[in-house]
Design a protein around this motif. Structure first.
Motif: not given
Length: 84
Positions: A7-21
């Motif tokens: 599908l693609g790849k993770v470009t960033h991860y925000y730890g506090k909200p637990g969100v992957a870009i």
């Protein structure tokens, strides 16, 4: 065994909200199942919501970067597969 498509790849991860870009190479809809795989990550989960520019969207097209709430920590460059 379920079939997987890159599908693609993770470009960033925000730890506090637990969100992957995720930078996508294919389309993705809310409700579909994805598999995150990296050097220290390997898990599958259903996509409950997609966000683009802080707005919920029902579907993301190939080439978009979208935010996905993840159940576990991920890392930049982890691969994301669409499970069918």
């Amino acid at each position: 065994m379920a079939e997987e498509q890159l599908l693609g790849k993770v470009t960033h991860y925000y730890g506090k909200p637990g969100v992957a870009i995720i930078k996508q190479d294919a389309a993705l809809k809310a409700g579909q199942t994805v598999h995150f795989k990296g050097a220290s990550d390997d898990f599958t989960q259903e996509v409950s919501e997609l966000q683009f520019e802080h707005q919920s969207i029902p579907e993301a097209k190939a080439g978009q970067e979208v935010g996905v709430k993840v159940s576990q920590k991920v890392h930049e460059h982890d691969q994301v597969f669409l499970v069918s």
